[in-house]
Structures are given as C-alpha cells and as structure tokens.
Design a protein around this motif. Structure first.
Motif, PDB file in Angstrom:
ATOM      1  N   GLY A  40      26.346  44.044  41.724  1.00 60.13           N
ATOM      2  CA  GLY A  40      26.963  42.912  41.044  1.00 60.13           C
ATOM      3  C   GLY A  40      26.618  42.871  39.571  1.00 60.13           C
ATOM      4  O   GLY A  40      27.476  42.582  38.727  1.00 60.13           O
ATOM      5  N   TYR A  41      25.358  43.167  39.249  1.00 62.33           N
ATOM      6  CA  TYR A  41      24.960  43.193  37.832  1.00 62.33           C
ATOM      7  C   TYR A  41      25.758  44.243  37.058  1.00 62.33           C
ATOM      8  O   TYR A  41      26.224  43.994  35.937  1.00 62.33           O
ATOM      9  N   LEU A  42      25.931  45.429  37.654  1.00 59.96           N
ATOM     10  CA  LEU A  42      26.691  46.491  36.979  1.00 59.96           C
ATOM     11  C   LEU A  42      28.158  46.095  36.821  1.00 59.96           C
ATOM     12  O   LEU A  42      28.782  46.399  35.798  1.00 59.96           O
ATOM     13  N   PHE A  46      29.707  45.810  32.974  1.00 64.97           N
ATOM     14  CA  PHE A  46      30.863  46.556  32.479  1.00 64.97           C
ATOM     15  C   PHE A  46      32.162  45.755  32.571  1.00 64.97           C
ATOM     16  O   PHE A  46      33.240  46.301  32.331  1.00 64.97           O
ATOM     17  N   GLU A  47      32.029  44.459  32.944  1.00 63.99           N
ATOM     18  CA  GLU A  47      33.165  43.533  32.981  1.00 63.99           C
ATOM     19  C   GLU A  47      34.334  44.086  33.788  1.00 63.99           C
ATOM     20  O   GLU A  47      35.495  44.020  33.375  1.00 63.99           O
ATOM     21  N   LEU A  48      34.021  44.642  34.964  1.00 68.59           N
ATOM     22  CA  LEU A  48      35.072  45.220  35.801  1.00 68.59           C
ATOM     23  C   LEU A  48      36.029  44.158  36.326  1.00 68.59           C
ATOM     24  O   LEU A  48      37.188  44.453  36.621  1.00 68.59           O
ATOM     25  N   LEU A  49      35.551  42.927  36.477  1.00 73.56           N
ATOM     26  CA  LEU A  49      36.400  41.840  36.960  1.00 73.56           C
ATOM     27  C   LEU A  49      36.771  40.872  35.833  1.00 73.56           C
ATOM     28  O   LEU A  49      37.288  39.786  36.117  1.00 73.56           O
ATOM     29  N   GLY A  50      36.512  41.260  34.618  1.00 73.67           N
ATOM     30  CA  GLY A  50      36.860  40.396  33.491  1.00 73.67           C
ATOM     31  C   GLY A  50      35.798  39.323  33.260  1.00 73.67           C
ATOM     32  O   GLY A  50      34.869  39.154  34.050  1.00 73.67           O
ATOM     33  N   PRO A  51      35.935  38.573  32.187  1.00 78.27           N
ATOM     34  CA  PRO A  51      34.917  37.563  31.841  1.00 78.27           C
ATOM     35  C   PRO A  51      34.800  36.430  32.847  1.00 78.27           C
ATOM     36  O   PRO A  51      33.755  35.789  32.953  1.00 78.27           O
ATOM     37  N   SER A  52      35.851  36.163  33.596  1.00 82.83           N
ATOM     38  CA  SER A  52      35.809  35.065  34.565  1.00 82.83           C
ATOM     39  C   SER A  52      35.433  35.529  35.972  1.00 82.83           C
ATOM     40  O   SER A  52      35.430  34.726  36.903  1.00 82.83           O
ATOM     41  N   GLY A  53      35.111  36.809  36.117  1.00 83.95           N
ATOM     42  CA  GLY A  53      34.787  37.354  37.431  1.00 83.95           C
ATOM     43  C   GLY A  53      33.662  36.630  38.153  1.00 83.95           C
ATOM     44  O   GLY A  53      33.814  36.255  39.322  1.00 83.95           O
ATOM     45  N   PRO A  54      32.494  36.409  37.500  1.00 85.74           N
ATOM     46  CA  PRO A  54      31.407  35.706  38.193  1.00 85.74           C
ATOM     47  C   PRO A  54      31.801  34.315  38.675  1.00 85.74           C
ATOM     48  O   PRO A  54      31.439  33.904  39.781  1.00 85.74           O
ATOM     49  N   THR A  55      32.555  33.603  37.849  1.00 86.37           N
ATOM     50  CA  THR A  55      32.966  32.249  38.218  1.00 86.37           C
ATOM     51  C   THR A  55      33.904  32.273  39.423  1.00 86.37           C
ATOM     52  O   THR A  55      33.777  31.460  40.351  1.00 86.37           O
ATOM     53  N   LEU A  57      34.184  34.641  41.793  1.00 87.56           N
ATOM     54  CA  LEU A  57      33.470  35.010  43.009  1.00 87.56           C
ATOM     55  C   LEU A  57      32.597  33.860  43.517  1.00 87.56           C
ATOM     56  O   LEU A  57      32.555  33.579  44.717  1.00 87.56           O
ATOM     57  N   ALA A  58      31.903  33.207  42.596  1.00 90.09           N
ATOM     58  CA  ALA A  58      31.028  32.105  42.995  1.00 90.09           C
ATOM     59  C   ALA A  58      31.834  30.969  43.628  1.00 90.09           C
ATOM     60  O   ALA A  58      31.416  30.369  44.623  1.00 90.09           O
ATOM     61  N   ARG A  59      32.994  30.669  43.064  1.00 87.92           N
ATOM     62  CA  ARG A  59      33.829  29.608  43.618  1.00 87.92           C
ATOM     63  C   ARG A  59      34.395  30.009  44.986  1.00 87.92           C
ATOM     64  O   ARG A  59      34.527  29.172  45.884  1.00 87.92           O
ATOM     65  N   LEU A  60      34.733  31.286  45.144  1.00 87.13           N
ATOM     66  CA  LEU A  60      35.240  31.760  46.424  1.00 87.13           C
ATOM     67  C   LEU A  60      34.172  31.608  47.513  1.00 87.13           C
ATOM     68  O   LEU A  60      34.470  31.172  48.631  1.00 87.13           O
ATOM     69  N   VAL A  61      32.928  31.953  47.166  1.00 87.53           N
ATOM     70  CA  VAL A  61      31.840  31.791  48.122  1.00 87.53           C
ATOM     71  C   VAL A  61      31.601  30.320  48.417  1.00 87.53           C
ATOM     72  O   VAL A  61      31.477  29.904  49.567  1.00 87.53           O
ATOM     73  N   PHE A  62      31.542  29.511  47.358  1.00 82.43           N
ATOM     74  CA  PHE A  62      31.171  28.101  47.486  1.00 82.43           C
ATOM     75  C   PHE A  62      32.210  27.309  48.266  1.00 82.43           C
ATOM     76  O   PHE A  62      31.864  26.481  49.125  1.00 82.43           O
ATOM     77  N   PHE A  63      33.483  27.558  47.998  1.00 81.88           N
ATOM     78  CA  PHE A  63      34.545  26.742  48.586  1.00 81.88           C
ATOM     79  C   PHE A  63      35.122  27.312  49.876  1.00 81.88           C
ATOM     80  O   PHE A  63      35.730  26.561  50.658  1.00 81.88           O
ATOM     81  N   VAL A  64      34.963  28.619  50.126  1.00 82.73           N
ATOM     82  CA  VAL A  64      35.657  29.222  51.272  1.00 82.73           C
ATOM     83  C   VAL A  64      34.708  29.973  52.215  1.00 82.73           C
ATOM     84  O   VAL A  64      34.549  29.594  53.380  1.00 82.73           O
ATOM     85  N   ALA A  65      34.096  31.036  51.712  1.00 88.48           N
ATOM     86  CA  ALA A  65      33.375  31.941  52.609  1.00 88.48           C
ATOM     87  C   ALA A  65      32.112  31.315  53.207  1.00 88.48           C
ATOM     88  O   ALA A  65      31.895  31.365  54.423  1.00 88.48           O
ATOM     89  N   ALA A  66      31.249  30.748  52.363  1.00 89.28           N
ATOM     90  CA  ALA A  66      29.999  30.169  52.867  1.00 89.28           C
ATOM     91  C   ALA A  66      30.243  28.981  53.807  1.00 89.28           C
ATOM     92  O   ALA A  66      29.575  28.875  54.844  1.00 89.28           O
ATOM     93  N   PRO A  67      31.172  28.065  53.497  1.00 85.77           N
ATOM     94  CA  PRO A  67      31.451  27.005  54.475  1.00 85.77           C
ATOM     95  C   PRO A  67      31.908  27.546  55.832  1.00 85.77           C
ATOM     96  O   PRO A  67      31.523  27.010  56.877  1.00 85.77           O
ATOM     97  N   LEU A 231      25.941  37.769  46.901  1.00 87.72           N
ATOM     98  CA  LEU A 231      25.021  38.670  46.212  1.00 87.72           C
ATOM     99  C   LEU A 231      25.668  39.298  44.985  1.00 87.72           C
ATOM    100  O   LEU A 231      25.034  39.463  43.939  1.00 87.72           O
ATOM    101  N   LEU A 232      26.937  39.671  45.090  1.00 90.87           N
ATOM    102  CA  LEU A 232      27.639  40.211  43.934  1.00 90.87           C
ATOM    103  C   LEU A 232      27.740  39.173  42.824  1.00 90.87           C
ATOM    104  O   LEU A 232      27.523  39.476  41.639  1.00 90.87           O
ATOM    105  N   ALA A 233      28.052  37.930  43.182  1.00 92.89           N
ATOM    106  CA  ALA A 233      28.149  36.865  42.186  1.00 92.89           C
ATOM    107  C   ALA A 233      26.799  36.613  41.525  1.00 92.89           C
ATOM    108  O   ALA A 233      26.714  36.393  40.308  1.00 92.89           O
ATOM    109  N   LEU A 234      25.727  36.650  42.317  1.00 86.13           N
ATOM    110  CA  LEU A 234      24.387  36.464  41.755  1.00 86.13           C
ATOM    111  C   LEU A 234      24.059  37.560  40.756  1.00 86.13           C
ATOM    112  O   LEU A 234      23.565  37.288  39.646  1.00 86.13           O
ATOM    113  N   GLY A 235      24.331  38.807  41.111  1.00 93.59           N
ATOM    114  CA  GLY A 235      24.057  39.910  40.198  1.00 93.59           C
ATOM    115  C   GLY A 235      24.868  39.815  38.919  1.00 93.59           C
ATOM    116  O   GLY A 235      24.347  40.055  37.817  1.00 93.59           O
ATOM    117  N   MET A 236      26.136  39.432  39.029  1.00 92.89           N
ATOM    118  CA  MET A 236      26.981  39.304  37.841  1.00 92.89           C
ATOM    119  C   MET A 236      26.487  38.195  36.919  1.00 92.89           C
ATOM    120  O   MET A 236      26.624  38.280  35.696  1.00 92.89           O
TER     121      MET A 236
END
Length: 335
Positions: A40-42, A46-55, A57-67, A231-236
C-alpha cells in the motif's frame, strides 16, 4: 474470517514446540499484515491510484467492506462471545490511559515555564493516547492474530457510542461552538456504518436466529475484501509523513504514543490478569486490542475543529510504526 492453522503438536509433552509453533504463526500473521501495508505504501508513493486513492479505499472499507465483515461475524456469534472480560479490561485500560495522559501533561507543564496547552489540545492528546484503531488495523490484526474479528465489535461500539461523543462534545464546547444537544450526541454513533453493522449483528445474534449460508454469502464475499483493502489504505496513508520532526508539541506527541503502545496494553494486562483473572485467548485479546495504535478518527476530529492537527497526525503515524513491534512481542509472549 481467517482461522488459525491446525496445530501440528496435538499431543501433550511438547509444550515448548507448541509455543514455538504459536510464535511462528504470530510472526507469519504480522509479516502478512506488514507486507500488504508496504505494498500500500508503494502504491501511494508512486500514486498508482491517483491523489485520491487512499481516501477512496478508506471510504470503501469504512462504508462497505468492514461493516459486511462485522455483520456476518457477529450474526454467527452469541452475545456471550462478545461481552466478555476482555472487553472490561480494554475499557478500564482506556479510561486509565486517558487519565494518565491528562495527569502527566498537566503535571509537566505545571513544573515548567512552557505555556499550558489549551483544552482542545488536551482533548486531542487524550484521544491520541487511548482511542485505538479498531477498524482499519484492528480488524486485520484480530483476523490474523486472534483468529476472530468479533473481538473488535464491542471495542468499536464502546468507542463510537461513548468515547467519541464525549471527546467531540468537549471539543465542541471548548472551541467556542454551541453546546451540543443530547439528541445530537445520541445521533453521533448512528453516523458510523461500523457501529450500525455491529448493532444489527448483535441484535440478530441475540434473537437466536441464524440466517442461512446462502443469505450471508454476498456479505461474506464483500467482507472478505475488508482486511486487504484496509491494509492497503493504511500503507498509502503513510506517504509523506514526517513524525520525527521537532515541534512545539513534541513532548505531548511522545507522551501520547508511549501511553498508547506501552502504557495502555500494560494496564490491560494487569487488569485482565490480576483483577479479572483472565488467561489464554481472553487475556491475549484484551492486551492486543489495547495495544492497537491511535485511530485515524482522532485526526478527523482534530481537523474538524482545526486544533492540534499535527499532534494527532504524528501520534497516529508514530504509534502505528511502534505497534508493529509491540504487537508482535505481546502476541509472542501471551500467544
């Protein structure tokens, strides 16, 4: 849900070998966590998902996957598996760690020439010393180390229904805003999908009804993405952090981090082992949950009121890095 591997030493007489196997399992679990975090840090570097990538992924986990993961886990549990002595030890250690930060900070500034921090900064520091990352990091740690993510559900409920509303109320009052109404405070937990999913799962489990595997399969499928995406969101999110930079809040930062990764788990161990008589998996769960690093929500709270933002950010990064070592040591010691 991740389950631990079968112990190859089922027969008595090999306690040392079994312990070595357990330690290897713990180290392998944490190795998987931090390798994915490094990926996730890498990705962020290298901004593979663009500048909004971490946000995103984090929202996807918070609102969908983790619930979804919490819902299916709790539906298959019983209330007795959720409200345990491990939760009591965690709650007491949280309260004592928060009180210790306040006492240490006020005592230090009383005996120095430095200006005493204002109430919002004290509140943010107190949260940084006691409010754990039970979502993004707690769920994968519970899955790989404890073998059961249901340990995180009551922790999430306690934090979102009690700790967060109290902290936000103090911040709201001390920053000059309007005094929050009881109704507004009561509605705060309902804004968290993790809390809602936990409440629904506990409610269904309490009825004794167990939905069929066919009904839960879509939730299982979505929930299986929670751990790797978290974990990917945390690393990013670690990209660009400078937590060791000197600043006016350096003393508060290190006090909060020390209490979070050392003080709180030590308190949980003492309370769980000597006051509540916990041992085995219950004691491990109490100490591991208390040793989780500062939650990213603390940064969200600080940013919302524009107070002690750097303190919150740096405490999160430092405690996350330190927890990589302390959690392994705790699991190897108690596992």
């Amino acid at each position: 849900m991740v389950t631990p591997s079968r112990n190859p030493y089922p027969i008595s007489g090999a306690a040392t070998a079994r312990h070595a196997y357990a330690v290897r399992g713990v180290l392998a679990g944490f190795a998987a966590i931090w390798v994915v975090t490094l990926v996730g840090y890498l990705i962020g570097r290298f901004e593979l998902l663009g500048p909004s990538g971490p946000t995103v992924l984090a929202r996807l986990v918070f609102f969908v996957a983790a619930p979804a993961l919490l819902l299916t886990t709790l539906v298959r549990s019983s209330p007795g598996d959720i409200f345990t002595g491990a939760l009591a030890a965690f709650v007491l250690s949280t309260v004592l760690s928060a009180g210790a930060y306040l006492a240490i900070t006020l005592l230090v500034y009383r005996h120095t020439s430095k200006e005493r921090p204002d109430s919002p900064a004290l509140t943010v520091g107190t949260l940084a010393a006691s409010y754990v990352n039970a979502g993004n990091l707690g769920i994968p740690v519970a899955a790989y180390v404890l073998g059961d993510v249901s340990f995180m559900a009551p922790v999430l409920l306690f934090q979102t229904m009690l700790a967060a509303p109290i902290g936000l109320a103090v911040l709201d009052v001390t920053t000059g805003g309007r005094r929050p109404s009881p109704r507004a405070l009561a509605m705060l937990p309902l804004r968290s999908p993790l809390t809602l999913a936990s409440a629904v799962g506990i409610g269904i489990a309490a009825t004794g009804w167990r939905p069929s595997d066919e009904v839960l399969r879509p939730f299982d499928l979505v929930g299986s993405a929670a751990v790797p995406l978290a974990l990917l969101a945390l690393g990013m999110s670690l990209r660009g952090s400078r937590p060791f930079t000197a600043g006016p809040d350096g003393r508060d930062r290190y006090t909060a981090v020390a209490l979070k990764v050392v003080g709180q788990p030590l308190l949980a161990y003492l309370i769980g082992r000597h006051a509540l008589g916990l041992e085995g998996p219950a004691l491990l769960a109490a100490v591991v949950t208390a040793a989780l690093p500062t939650a990213q929500n603390v940064f969200v709270f600080a940013s919302r009121y524009d107070r002690a933002v750097a303190l919150a950010r740096d405490a999160i990064v430092l405690s996350t890095l330190a927890a990589a070592a302390t959690l392994v040591l705790i699991a190897a010691w108690l596992g």
